[in-house]
Write a protein that holds these residues in place. Structure first.
Motif, PDB file in Angstrom:
ATOM      1  N   ARG A 162       0.891  -1.130   0.039  1.00 54.80           N
ATOM      2  CA  ARG A 162      -0.115  -0.057  -0.082  1.00 54.80           C
ATOM      3  C   ARG A 162       0.865   1.232  -0.091  1.00 54.80           C
ATOM      4  NH1 ARG A 162      -2.472  -0.076   5.001  1.00 54.80           N
ATOM      5  NH2 ARG A 162      -3.562   1.573   4.524  1.00 54.80           N
ATOM      6  N   MET A 163       2.171   1.301   0.737  1.00 57.35           N
ATOM      7  CA  MET A 163       2.939   2.449   0.701  1.00 57.35           C
ATOM      8  C   MET A 163       3.434   2.712  -0.451  1.00 57.35           C
ATOM      9  SD  MET A 163       4.560   1.376   4.612  1.00 57.35           S
ATOM     10  CE  MET A 163       5.793   2.557   4.375  1.00 57.35           C
TER      11      MET A 163
ATOM     12  N   ALA B 163       1.158   4.187  -2.889  1.00 60.37           N
ATOM     13  CA  ALA B 163       0.968   5.702  -2.482  1.00 60.37           C
ATOM     14  C   ALA B 163       2.083   6.533  -2.734  1.00 60.37           C
ATOM     15  CB  ALA B 163       0.491   5.710  -1.155  1.00 60.37           C
TER      16      ALA B 163
ATOM     17  N   LEU C  51       0.032   5.320   5.827  1.00 60.41           N
ATOM     18  CA  LEU C  51      -0.165   6.097   4.811  1.00 60.41           C
ATOM     19  C   LEU C  51      -0.329   7.731   5.263  1.00 60.41           C
ATOM     20  CD1 LEU C  51      -2.652   4.030   2.612  1.00 60.41           C
ATOM     21  CD2 LEU C  51      -0.018   4.018   2.525  1.00 60.41           C
TER      22      LEU C  51
ATOM     23  N   ARG D 262       1.358  10.300   3.171  1.00 61.52           N
ATOM     24  CA  ARG D 262       0.648  10.801   1.807  1.00 61.52           C
ATOM     25  C   ARG D 262      -0.557  11.395   2.192  1.00 61.52           C
ATOM     26  NH1 ARG D 262       0.278   9.485  -3.797  1.00 61.52           N
ATOM     27  NH2 ARG D 262      -1.391  11.017  -4.317  1.00 61.52           N
TER      28      ARG D 262
END
Length: 283
Positions: free
Chosen positions: A20-21, A24, A224, A227
């Motif tokens: 996921r990182m 992002a 996250l 972000r």
């Protein structure tokens, strides 16, 4: 958008988080040594943990295109346990490792005499090994703890430009801003800082020497939120270049002082992606 999270405890996260990182834009991180949530009873426990930070965790991150570096130290909370004092003798061997870019986390938890002693000893190691230092400010009595932190830093003789003071908020930002140290803020879902609060601090104090991290430890946290802070900056009128400065160039500048920051692989991937985008007519 490229993001460098300068303080995130990936030992407490899953591989899904790395995926996921990366999606992002979080493609470089620094993982500081910290308290694992349960007391460790011998120096051997730290040896295994430090080995993981400089070996397994960089490999795990690389599977998702994320560049991993570490900081190594005896954390403030366990500095109070005499069984852990031996760890100070282990540190020099790890502070010579290529992927170790600072001494940290050091500083205060409860502001005890034992923490004073261990904090000063580890700042001395940072000077000896020509490394920056990542400093943890206490969660309780934060203003007094930050003032005490800055006094110890000044007494140590370390260049304040080689020190980042973390877990700051609206109460402590002014104290550190005038010290010459770098300023770091941990963004959390419920506690510490939030993206909107962080944006207000950047509007008031500017972008110089500012670092934003997610910390993302064992409790309720979100890897996250760097972000999310970048997106909040853009929504508040900051430019793409402002975001790049806070979320990429600032942490690169701070940890680059170690002489060990290696981002060649992620920068090459970025250049390849940008070239392909131009060929496809992208922006």
């Amino acid at each position: 958008m490229r993001i460098f999270d300068p303080h995130i405890h990936m030992t407490s996260r899953t591989t899904d988080d790395y995926e996921r990182m990366a999606a992002a834009g979080i493609i470089a991180i620094v993982e500081p040594a910290f308290w694992l949530g349960q007391p460790r009873t011998s120096a051997g426990s730290f040896t295994d943990y430090f080995d993981s930070l400089v070996g397994w965790e960089p490999f795990r991150a690389s599977q998702f295109g994320v560049r991993h570096h570490a900081t190594i130290a005896l954390n403030p909370k366990e500095a109070n346990d005499p069984r852990c004092r031996e760890v100070l003798d282990l540190l020099p061997r790890y502070l010579e490792k290529d992927g170790v870019v600072a001494v940290g986390e050091v500083g205060y938890d409860s502001m005890t005499p034992e923490e004073d002693e261990v904090f000063a000893a580890q700042l001395a190691l940072a000077v000896e090994h020509e490394l920056p230092a990542l400093v943890h400010t206490p969660h309780r009595d934060k203003a007094r703890g930050t003032e005490r932190t800055l006094a110890v830093v000044a007494e140590s003789g370390i260049d304040p430009g080689h020190v980042v003071v973390d877990h700051l908020n609206e109460v402590t930002v002014g104290l550190v801003r005038d010290s010459g140290c770098w300023l770091a803020f941990s963004i959390y879902p419920d506690t510490k800082m939030s993206p909107p609060r962080m944006v207000k601090i950047l509007q008031e104090y500017g972008l110089e020497r500012m670092l934003v991290n997610s910390a993302a430890d064992w409790g309720r946290s979100d890897p996250l939120l760097t972000r999310a802070t970048a997106d909040a900056m853009l929504a508040a009128g900051f430019s793409d270049d402002d975001v790049d400065r806070v979320l990429w160039r600032n942490p690169v500048e701070f940890y680059g002082q170690s002489g060990r920051l290696d981002l060649s692989d992620v920068e090459q991937k970025e250049a390849t992606f940008a070239g392909n985008s131009i060929l496809r007519g992208g922006s």
